[in-house]
Design an enzyme around this catalytic site. Structure first.
Site, PDB file in Angstrom:
ATOM      1  N   HIS A 272      26.659  43.683  39.465  1.00  0.00           N
ATOM      2  CA  HIS A 272      27.372  44.697  39.051  1.00  0.00           C
ATOM      3  C   HIS A 272      27.952  44.836  37.614  1.00  0.00           C
ATOM      4  O   HIS A 272      28.426  43.718  37.605  1.00  0.00           O
ATOM      5  CB  HIS A 272      28.563  45.513  40.156  1.00  0.00           C
ATOM      6  CG  HIS A 272      29.346  46.012  39.862  1.00  0.00           C
ATOM      7  ND1 HIS A 272      29.124  47.438  39.863  1.00  0.00           N
ATOM      8  CD2 HIS A 272      31.125  46.156  39.433  1.00  0.00           C
ATOM      9  CE1 HIS A 272      30.094  48.767  39.139  1.00  0.00           C
ATOM     10  NE2 HIS A 272      30.828  47.907  39.247  1.00  0.00           N
TER      11      HIS A 272
ATOM     12  N   LYS B 142      34.109  47.809  31.768  1.00  0.00           N
ATOM     13  CA  LYS B 142      32.562  47.227  31.179  1.00  0.00           C
ATOM     14  C   LYS B 142      31.699  48.728  31.117  1.00  0.00           C
ATOM     15  O   LYS B 142      31.405  48.735  29.668  1.00  0.00           O
ATOM     16  CB  LYS B 142      31.743  46.969  32.350  1.00  0.00           C
ATOM     17  CG  LYS B 142      32.726  45.445  33.141  1.00  0.00           C
ATOM     18  CD  LYS B 142      31.830  45.188  34.310  1.00  0.00           C
ATOM     19  CE  LYS B 142      31.653  45.788  35.573  1.00  0.00           C
ATOM     20  NZ  LYS B 142      32.867  46.301  36.492  1.00  0.00           N
TER      21      LYS B 142
ATOM     22  N   ASP C 287      25.719  50.027  35.216  1.00  0.00           N
ATOM     23  CA  ASP C 287      26.753  49.435  36.888  1.00  0.00           C
ATOM     24  C   ASP C 287      25.856  48.956  37.673  1.00  0.00           C
ATOM     25  O   ASP C 287      26.318  47.321  37.631  1.00  0.00           O
ATOM     26  CB  ASP C 287      26.461  50.880  37.044  1.00  0.00           C
ATOM     27  CG  ASP C 287      27.160  51.051  38.633  1.00  0.00           C
ATOM     28  OD1 ASP C 287      28.223  50.697  39.104  1.00  0.00           O
ATOM     29  OD2 ASP C 287      26.409  51.607  39.679  1.00  0.00           O
TER      30      ASP C 287
ATOM     31  N   ARG D 186      42.773  28.891  23.075  1.00  0.00           N
ATOM     32  CA  ARG D 186      43.082  29.966  22.749  1.00  0.00           C
ATOM     33  C   ARG D 186      42.303  29.575  21.338  1.00  0.00           C
ATOM     34  O   ARG D 186      41.557  30.745  20.075  1.00  0.00           O
ATOM     35  CB  ARG D 186      44.051  30.321  21.911  1.00  0.00           C
ATOM     36  CG  ARG D 186      45.424  29.884  23.201  1.00  0.00           C
ATOM     37  CD  ARG D 186      46.821  30.796  22.593  1.00  0.00           C
ATOM     38  NE  ARG D 186      46.855  31.517  21.447  1.00  0.00           N
ATOM     39  CZ  ARG D 186      48.156  32.061  21.206  1.00  0.00           C
ATOM     40  NH1 ARG D 186      49.090  32.220  20.953  1.00  0.00           N
ATOM     41  NH2 ARG D 186      48.122  32.686  19.573  1.00  0.00           N
TER      42      ARG D 186
END
Length: 316
Positions: A141, A162, A180, A244
């Site tokens: 997915h 997404k 999808d 980071r």
């Protein structure tokens, strides 16, 4: 996973130049492995060498060997190979399969095929087709897009954005492969390729808009049928204590292949598509040996070491 002998005959294309000679009942037998075999040792009686559910290829040497045997012995040798689980026999070089091959194969329900190709050429072409058909596969997915020549698989929990990020990338000139549902195949030990489910090709589902046809809206150059997967981008909520600087390189295990992974935090006001473009370009730089985060960290370490050295050299 397997394909049938019938598929090899009907769908492998004209390059193999296959024709059915005998054993039509064997067309539904499975081919489970992409590697083909030449059964010379098996015909000579060494059956442990034989691997079931493989295509058995008989070139000039194997056919000539059968011709040196007494017909009854030759038929017995072929019957032993057929009954040991051969998927089918293929006789190459446009050689007419002899009766000592076709008759016992017919009795055992194993197809005998003929090909005009030379043995080496047939093995190379048939192996390539079978490897494509028998490749391990999975359905994910997510979305698959091409960014700056890289295949980028976009993952994340449902509703995180997404499809919207993929649509934004298409509007910025990149190309959509799948939305999808992404159908992924491992075509070699280190290479994955992804494509859309057949009914979803070139389409996207966008919340609030419904299903849209990307090819009709943005043109044929905005879509691709299939693409190698080079990078996984996972859309996430920014976790506490995250790296980071980007010194930690993550990987995503997919069909036993470790694909480079980048996690992109999603928050209001952040342009996710732009961040994904930067991630793709940064991945290209790393492929070429330029690691921005490591270079920055090295400069900081050198500066700290230089200042520490100067302080040590200063008179008390």
């Amino acid at each position: 996973m397997s394909v049938r002998v019938r598929d090899l005959v009907d769908h492998a294309g004209p390059d193999l130049r296959l024709r059915l000679v005998a054993g039509a009942r064997g067309l539904d037998r499975p081919i489970a492995l992409p590697r083909l075999q030449q059964p010379g040792l098996a015909l000579a009686g060494y059956l442990p060498q034989l691997h079931p559910d493989r295509v058995q290829v008989l070139g000039n040497s194997e056919v000539s060997y059968l011709g040196t045997l007494d017909p009854a012995r030759a038929r017995a040798a072929v019957a032993a190979v057929a009954n040991a689980g051969a998927a089918c026999f293929v006789v190459t070089n446009d050689t007419e399969p002899p009766a000592v091959l076709t008759e016992p194969a017919e009795a055992a329900g194993v197809a005998v095929l003929g090909s005009r190709l030379r043995t080496a050429d047939f093995i190379r072409a048939a192996s390539a087709w079978l490897e494509e058909q028998l490749a391990p596969e999975a359905h994910l997915h997510g979305d698959l897009v091409e960014i700056s020549g890289l295949g980028v698989l976009i993952l994340g929990k449902s509703g995180i954005g997404k499809s919207e990020a993929a649509l934004d990338l298409v509007s910025r000139g990149h190309r959509l492969v799948a939305d999808d549902v992404v159908h992924v195949r491992r075509i070699s030990p280190t290479v994955l390729r992804g494509r859309a489910a057949r009914l979803l090709e070139h389409h996207m589902e966008i919340r609030g808009l419904g299903v849209i046809d990307v090819e009709a809206l943005f043109g044929t150059l905005a879509t691709l049928d299939e693409r190698q997967i080079d990078l996984v981008v996972e859309l996430v909520e920014w976790p506490d204590g995250a790296d980071r600087l980007g010194l930690v390189e993550g990987t995503y295990a997919l069909l036993e292949v470790d694909v480079p992974l980048v996690r992109v935090p999603v928050r209001p006001g952040r342009t996710v598509a732009m961040l994904m473009e930067a991630a793709a370009r940064n991945h290209l730089l790393r492929r070429r040996g330029r690691h921005s985060a490591r270079g920055f960290a090295d400069r900081i370490d050198r500066e700290i070491a230089s200042r520490t050295r100067r302080r040590a050299e200063e008179p008390s």
